[in-house]
Design a protein around this motif. Structure first.
Motif, PDB file in Angstrom:
ATOM      1  N   TYR A  73       0.803  -1.224   0.000  1.00 20.16           N
ATOM      2  CA  TYR A  73       0.000   0.000   0.000  1.00 20.16           C
ATOM      3  C   TYR A  73       0.839   1.278   0.000  1.00 20.16           C
ATOM      4  O   TYR A  73       0.378   2.314  -0.477  1.00 20.16           O
ATOM      5  N   LYS A  99      -1.612   9.360   0.899  1.00 23.43           N
ATOM      6  CA  LYS A  99      -1.879   7.922   0.812  1.00 23.43           C
ATOM      7  C   LYS A  99      -2.625   7.387   2.037  1.00 23.43           C
ATOM      8  O   LYS A  99      -3.001   6.221   2.068  1.00 23.43           O
ATOM      9  N   ASP A 102      -6.263   5.612   1.672  1.00 24.60           N
ATOM     10  CA  ASP A 102      -6.166   4.348   0.923  1.00 24.60           C
ATOM     11  C   ASP A 102      -5.389   3.306   1.726  1.00 24.60           C
ATOM     12  O   ASP A 102      -5.751   2.123   1.731  1.00 24.60           O
ATOM     13  N   PHE A 103      -4.325   3.729   2.400  1.00 26.06           N
ATOM     14  CA  PHE A 103      -3.539   2.826   3.230  1.00 26.06           C
ATOM     15  C   PHE A 103      -4.409   2.239   4.332  1.00 26.06           C
ATOM     16  O   PHE A 103      -4.471   1.024   4.524  1.00 26.06           O
ATOM     17  N   GLY A 106      -7.004  -0.144   2.999  1.00 24.91           N
ATOM     18  CA  GLY A 106      -6.399  -1.402   2.575  1.00 24.91           C
ATOM     19  C   GLY A 106      -6.044  -2.299   3.745  1.00 24.91           C
ATOM     20  O   GLY A 106      -6.360  -3.493   3.754  1.00 24.91           O
TER      21      GLY A 106
END
Length: 131
Positions: A73, A99, A102-103, A106
């Motif tokens: 990720y 990020k 999204d990190f 995920g």
């Protein structure tokens, strides 16, 4: 993290707007070196010390999987490592703000909702508290 002065000012404004103050990266090269040292320390723990999974415990690969997810990720940015002892520790990740969502999604998507905790460091850093 390669940033322009305008991007850094925008990031600082966003952080300050969210209550984070005192974050200053005075030397981008030093910061990149810091991230690289975190990555190298993590590689050493995982590959050389082999302290992320008990010996012979092929079904207990939680930390190894978590570290692989971080690598996936982060896509070559930020840094991550085992923190606090691999057998019962956590994974510490330095994630670029762009990020972060999204990190988190995920990691939580694979490990379960709430597995990823976002922390910030107070401007004072370590301090003595007298009670």
């Amino acid at each position: 993290i390669q940033t322009t002065e305008n991007e850094l000012e925008a990031l600082t404004a966003r952080l300050t707007g969210n209550g984070v103050t005192g974050m200053v990266i005075e030397d981008e090269e030093d910061f990149q070196r810091f991230l690289e040292l975190i990555r190298q320390s993590g590689y050493s723990s995982y590959m050389y010390l082999q302290n992320v999974s008990p010996a012979g415990a092929v079904k207990q690969q939680d930390m190894a999987i978590t570290l692989a997810l971080c690598e996936h990720y982060l896509e070559g940015t930020g840094a991550y490592r085992v923190h606090g002892g691999g057998f019962a520790g956590t994974c510490q990740a330095f994630v670029p703000m762009e990020k972060l969502e999204d990190f988190r999604a995920g990691i939580d998507g694979v490990l379960g909702i709430g597995a990823c905790h976002v922390l910030s460091i107070r401007p004072q850093g370590g301090a003595e508290v007298t009670v």
